[in-house]
Design a protein around this motif. Structure first.
Motif, short mmCIF file in Angstrom:
data_model
loop_
_atom_site.label_atom_id
_atom_site.label_comp_id
_atom_site.label_asym_id
_atom_site.label_seq_id
_atom_site.Cartn_x
_atom_site.Cartn_y
_atom_site.Cartn_z
N PHE A 228 -24.02 -81.25 47.75
CA PHE A 228 -24.91 -80.86 46.63
C PHE A 228 -25.02 -80.05 46.15
CE2 PHE A 228 -27.41 -80.09 50.26
CZ PHE A 228 -28.06 -79.11 50.46
N LYS A 229 -25.95 -80.15 45.38
CA LYS A 229 -26.67 -79.29 44.53
C LYS A 229 -27.66 -78.83 43.69
CE LYS A 229 -24.08 -76.63 41.44
NZ LYS A 229 -22.90 -75.77 40.66
N TYR A 230 -28.31 -77.86 43.10
CA TYR A 230 -29.25 -78.06 42.62
C TYR A 230 -28.59 -77.75 41.01
CZ TYR A 230 -33.77 -77.10 40.44
OH TYR A 230 -34.52 -76.63 39.16
N ILE A 231 -29.37 -78.79 40.45
CA ILE A 231 -28.23 -78.57 39.07
C ILE A 231 -30.05 -78.82 37.97
CG2 ILE A 231 -27.17 -80.53 39.20
CD1 ILE A 231 -28.34 -82.22 38.56
N GLY A 232 -30.44 -78.92 38.25
CA GLY A 232 -32.43 -78.86 37.30
C GLY A 232 -32.60 -80.24 36.83
N GLY A 233 -32.75 -79.85 35.00
CA GLY A 233 -33.22 -81.56 34.46
C GLY A 233 -34.65 -81.72 34.37
N GLY A 234 -35.16 -82.88 33.78
CA GLY A 234 -36.40 -83.46 33.76
C GLY A 234 -37.50 -82.96 32.64
N THR A 235 -38.77 -84.03 32.35
CA THR A 235 -38.73 -83.96 31.33
C THR A 235 -40.85 -83.00 32.12
OG1 THR A 235 -40.19 -85.82 32.12
CG2 THR A 235 -38.93 -85.97 30.80
N ILE A 236 -41.14 -82.03 31.16
CA ILE A 236 -42.05 -81.62 31.55
C ILE A 236 -43.05 -81.78 29.32
CG2 ILE A 236 -40.93 -79.15 30.33
CD1 ILE A 236 -43.23 -77.78 32.82
N GLN A 237 -43.66 -81.28 29.40
CA GLN A 237 -45.00 -80.81 28.93
C GLN A 237 -44.57 -79.63 28.34
OE1 GLN A 237 -49.37 -82.17 28.89
NE2 GLN A 237 -50.05 -80.77 27.29
N ALA A 238 -44.29 -79.54 26.76
CA ALA A 238 -44.01 -78.40 26.54
C ALA A 238 -45.22 -77.46 25.92
CB ALA A 238 -43.42 -78.06 24.54
N PRO A 239 -46.11 -76.36 25.37
CA PRO A 239 -46.77 -75.90 24.73
C PRO A 239 -47.09 -75.76 23.50
CG PRO A 239 -44.54 -73.92 25.15
CD PRO A 239 -44.73 -75.36 25.49
N LEU B 258 -25.27 -76.57 57.62
CA LEU B 258 -25.15 -76.65 56.20
C LEU B 258 -23.84 -75.38 55.70
CD1 LEU B 258 -27.47 -76.86 53.37
CD2 LEU B 258 -26.08 -74.92 53.12
N THR B 259 -23.02 -75.55 55.30
CA THR B 259 -22.22 -74.22 54.68
C THR B 259 -22.01 -74.32 53.07
OG1 THR B 259 -21.17 -75.63 55.17
CG2 THR B 259 -20.80 -74.03 56.94
N PHE B 260 -21.81 -73.16 52.60
CA PHE B 260 -21.55 -73.05 51.30
C PHE B 260 -19.91 -73.59 50.67
CE2 PHE B 260 -25.15 -70.75 51.07
CZ PHE B 260 -26.27 -71.29 50.77
N VAL B 261 -19.38 -74.74 49.80
CA VAL B 261 -18.13 -74.47 49.63
C VAL B 261 -18.21 -74.40 47.95
CG1 VAL B 261 -17.37 -76.16 51.40
CG2 VAL B 261 -18.62 -77.62 49.71
N THR B 262 -16.63 -74.39 47.19
CA THR B 262 -16.84 -74.18 46.08
C THR B 262 -15.90 -74.95 45.35
OG1 THR B 262 -17.44 -71.67 45.81
CG2 THR B 262 -16.16 -72.36 44.09
N LEU B 263 -15.90 -75.88 44.02
CA LEU B 263 -15.66 -77.40 43.61
C LEU B 263 -15.13 -76.69 42.83
CD1 LEU B 263 -17.45 -80.35 45.13
CD2 LEU B 263 -15.16 -79.18 46.13
N PRO B 264 -13.78 -76.99 42.46
CA PRO B 264 -13.38 -76.59 40.83
C PRO B 264 -14.05 -76.77 39.52
CG PRO B 264 -11.79 -77.69 42.08
CD PRO B 264 -13.11 -77.69 42.62
N LYS B 265 -15.02 -78.49 39.46
CA LYS B 265 -15.88 -79.05 38.63
C LYS B 265 -17.38 -78.76 38.74
CE LYS B 265 -16.61 -83.55 36.46
NZ LYS B 265 -16.81 -84.85 37.12
N TYR B 266 -17.75 -78.30 40.08
CA TYR B 266 -19.21 -78.09 40.46
C TYR B 266 -19.52 -76.78 40.70
CZ TYR B 266 -18.71 -83.42 40.47
OH TYR B 266 -18.92 -84.90 40.08
N GLY B 267 -18.59 -75.87 40.60
CA GLY B 267 -18.78 -74.58 41.19
C GLY B 267 -19.89 -74.68 42.33
N LEU B 268 -20.81 -74.00 42.72
CA LEU B 268 -20.69 -73.91 44.04
C LEU B 268 -21.91 -74.48 44.36
CD1 LEU B 268 -20.75 -71.05 46.63
CD2 LEU B 268 -23.39 -70.83 45.80
N CYS B 269 -21.45 -75.33 46.26
CA CYS B 269 -22.26 -76.50 46.37
C CYS B 269 -22.57 -76.12 48.09
CB CYS B 269 -21.25 -77.69 46.24
SG CYS B 269 -21.14 -78.44 44.81
N CYS B 270 -23.67 -77.47 48.39
CA CYS B 270 -23.92 -76.90 49.75
C CYS B 270 -23.16 -78.35 50.08
CB CYS B 270 -25.30 -77.15 49.62
SG CYS B 270 -26.10 -75.52 49.06
#
Length: 764
Positions: A442-453, A508-520
């Motif tokens: 897995f990895k953190y990707i962000g995304g979602g919805t939030i109220q704008a100012p 838990l370890t870190f691995v690097t995948l060509p498509k996703y970058g740094l993952c856990c």
């Protein structure tokens, strides 16, 4: 076990002899040299205490004596405490060693290694050979039964180095495929170089090391690409493999072996083993399978993808890792009856030096024959012969049901982990296999919805109204896309840095995948038995991960709102910055520099002073703000969002302070313009008064004699009256009362300096 009892008795006799020798030598004035003869129980206690001291944290070892080790062997015998102290110092421990003895199997395996060393030293060769044969056969039989490999007859290599077993099966495959390999060596490979096929996500480095150890070129290892259209992107592309085999055969090469993965090292995916078995049979190749998914073979409900494992030519097992027996050896199983002894007539032809066999059947039979001398040369030597004894002891101590329960428990913990992970915000599981796999990537990707100012629009009302803004209460919902890979990698690392202890607990370890970058990566098969992970540990990890991801997710969403809020303000600019645990960086840009693409060093210094002043004011009102150095520019950083506050409120505070500074700068600029304009008007008035006075006096005063007489009769009038500018009222006043009262009198005003043009004030 009579031989074992005899050896123990021999040990006691040797110890008694040593004691007698020590007493005899002491009578002959040998001095303290007799101290080197310790009784074995005392030696065991001493070493045990030394091992216990290793568990003491480094900061608590102040009382341990430090002894420097010399490069030269000491002339005199050293006492055991000094030797152990020197070894202790050579370890250079910065933290306590791994507490790996919580599992009973690991502790027993360590003790079994001692038994191996003892028996190898104490037993006679004949007794040792008999023990090795029985222990090896029993252990292999138990493993075949435990992993439900059917009625196939297997032999096994037991080895501490992971490369040893696969290297030996490569040698077996070479002998099977090249008839004269045993006699001619690498000369037999010259006409048809062997090729070993490994998937792009398989053990490429391991097979390259094996090829290097066997003296074969790197071209022997052929990398097969992964699936790109159908199937898992981490599994071997069987169509591409078949094409490579055809190409290599056309070039005169010998396809030797396929190394398949039952659980790739990174994602835990399984190759299409059924298709690989068909290709191996079609092209008379060796099929070797390895991977952590083989551990599930011992379960009653094993995966259908692993049914074909029973048809493999060799398997690499890691029972030490799968069952939590850390010092147990690797096991490489290979099919025993794949090398039948040829018929007597074939053996006779071989002994007589027959060059070839005319029939196709004869050639196939000869390819399967391997000399017993070759197989004997591949067997281990020395203490490695007794490596099966370690597993023989541990498997009996733990029992079959306990071993199966260990794998079941790891799979149940994996399901618990996947269920808990589903509630972690902003993260995504990547490289999900079509089959059941315990590996979590897995990895953190962000995304979602939030109220704008609230939106901010400019309203131009006049010359001095430029830049004034009004707020419209029209809340907008922003859909936030996934973060760029580099930013997501930084946030992923930041999340794990907040929970280092529990993350290390679950492996838990870190691995690097060509498509996703740094993952856990969390692989329960590898880490859970070793670390003795419990259900409470999984629950704690999921809770800690969710909390850390929530704080990071809040920062990521607030960053988008903060950026959008700055884009709507004419005097604030959003600056890009590396992935960091801050919401955003803003820069105040005055109107004079708004449209400039290049600025001077002086302008940069003035700009930095303005931003520092604004940053200090904001920091005094909210701890969320601070002054931030972004390259050569001083900026304002929004570090975090306090619990009792929102990003909208902090944006509003930033707007207010910015507008206050802008208003102050505008008033200052207006005042500067007012002063300049007043000075210009006063200079013009003074010049006019001077000219008018010259006209009134006329030209007579410029005549030498006439001017003196005229000056005596009519004295010269005073010159133009001085002017003073009042900063308080913004007016120009005469300086008469200033000189009279030695201070500026604001209510005294004058016009042009003459009675005709006198005015009460000149207000600008």
């Amino acid at each position: 076990m009579a031989s074992l009892d005899d050896s123990e008795a021999t040990e006691v006799n040797v110890a008694t002899t040593n004691e007698e020798f020590a007493r005899n030598t002491s009578d002959e004035s040998v001095g303290n040299d007799s101290d080197v003869f310790f009784e074995q129980p005392d030696m065991n206690v001493m070493i045990q205490k030394w091992l216990d001291n290793l568990r003491i944290p480094p900061q608590d070892r102040s009382g341990i004596k430090q002894v420097l080790s010399s490069h030269n062997l000491p002339n005199q015998s050293q006492d055991m405490p000094s030797v152990l102290s020197t070894l202790h110092q050579m370890l250079q421990l910065h933290q306590s060693p791994q507490q790996a003895f919580r599992a009973g199997g690991t502790h027993l395996a360590v003790l079994a290694q001692t038994v191996v060393a003892y028996l190898h030293t104490a037993l006679h060769q004949k007794e040792l050979d008999s023990l090795v044969t029985r222990v090896s056969d029993q252990t292999t039989s138990w493993l075949v039964s435990l992993f439900q490999l059917g009625q196939v007859a297997y032999s096994a290599f037991y080895h501490n180095d992971q490369l040893d077993g696969p290297r030996k099966v490569v040698q077996i495959a070479l002998h099977r495929s090249f008839e004269k390999y045993a006699e001619e060596g690498f000369t037999a490979l010259y006409t048809s170089p062997p090729v070993i096929y490994v998937g792009a996500t398989g053990p490429i480095e391991m097979m390259q090391s094996i090829a290097f150890q066997l003296g074969m070129p790197t071209s022997t290892i052929r990398q097969v690409p992964s699936n790109t259209v159908f199937g898992s992107p981490h599994a071997m592309d069987t169509s591409a493999l078949e094409q490579l085999i055809i190409e290599d055969k056309a070039q005169g090469k010998m396809p030797l072996m396929i190394v398949a993965s039952a659980g790739t090292a990174i994602a835990g995916h399984i190759d299409n083993l059924t298709r690989l078995r068909d290709l191996a049979d079609q092209h008379k190749m060796w099929l070797h399978i390895q991977g952590n998914a083989l551990s599930s073979l011992c379960l009653p409900d094993k995966m259908m993808e692993l049914e074909v494992v029973k048809k493999a030519d060799s398997l690499l097992l890691n029972p030490g890792l799968w069952f939590g027996i850390l010092s147990a050896p690797f096991v490489t199983l290979y099919v025993k009856n794949v090398f039948p002894v040829p018929p007597p007539e074939e053996l006779l032809d071989s002994q007589e030096g027959s060059a070839s066999v005319s029939s196709e059947k004869g050639r196939k039979t000869r390819r399967l024959f391997i000399s017993p001398k070759v197989m004997s040369a591949l067997q281990p030597t020395g203490m490695d012969r007794l490596l099966p004894l370690v597993l023989w002891i541990c498997l009996q101590f733990l029992g079959e049901q306990s071993l199966v329960d260990t794998i079941k428990y790891a799979k149940n913990l994996s399901r618990q982990l996947l269920t808990g992970f589903a509630s972690v915000k902003g993260t995504r599981r990547v490289c999900v296999a079509s089959h059941d796999t315990p590996v979590l990537l897995f990895k953190y990707i962000g995304g979602g919805t939030i109220q704008a100012p609230p939106s901010r629009t400019k309203e131009i009302t006049g010359e001095h109204a430029e830049g004034q803004v009004t707020e419209k209460e029209e809340p907008e919902i922003i859909t936030i896309p996934e973060l760029p890979q580099q930013t997501a990698d930084g946030f992923t690392q930041s999340i794990i840095k907040q929970i280092p202890h529990i993350a290390g607990k679950v492996g838990l370890t870190f691995v690097t995948l060509p498509k996703y970058g740094l993952c856990c990566k969390v692989d329960p098969t590898e880490s859970f038995p070793e670390q003795c992970v419990s259900q409470e540990d999984i629950a704690s990890f999921c809770t800690a991960l969710a909390a850390a991801a929530k704080s990071i997710h809040s920062i990521a969403l607030s960053r988008v709102v903060f950026r959008k809020g700055l884009e709507d303000h004419p005097r604030l600019r959003y600056l890009e910055f590396p992935a960091s645990l801050i919401v955003g960086i803003a820069q105040y840009v005055p109107k004079t520099l708004e449209n400039k693409t290049e600025i001077t060093v002086d302008e940069v210094q003035k700009l930095n002073l303005l931003n520092k002043e604004l940053g200090d004011k904001l920091a005094a009102k909210s701890e969320a703000f601070s002054v931030y150095q972004h390259g050569n520019f001083t900026c304002i950083a929004l570090k975090n969002i306090p619990p009792a506050c929102s990003v909208h409120e902090l944006l509003k505070l930033l707007y207010e302070e910015t507008e206050e500074m802008e208003s102050f700068r505008q008033n200052f600029e207006d005042l500067s313009s007012l002063i300049v304009k007043g000075i210009e008007e006063v200079q013009q008035d003074l010049e006019k008064e001077k000219q008018k006075l010259a006209e009134e006096e006329g030209m007579l005063r410029s005549i030498p004699i006439v001017g003196s007489v005229l000056g005596w009769l009519s004295p010269v009038s005073t010159g133009p009256v001085g002017r003073a500018f009042s900063l308080q009222k913004g007016t120009v006043q005469v300086t008469t009362k200033v000189y009279d009262h030695h201070m500026q009198i604001n209510d005294s005003t004058v016009g042009s300096g003459t009675e005709d043009n006198a005015e009460n004030s000149q207000e600008l």
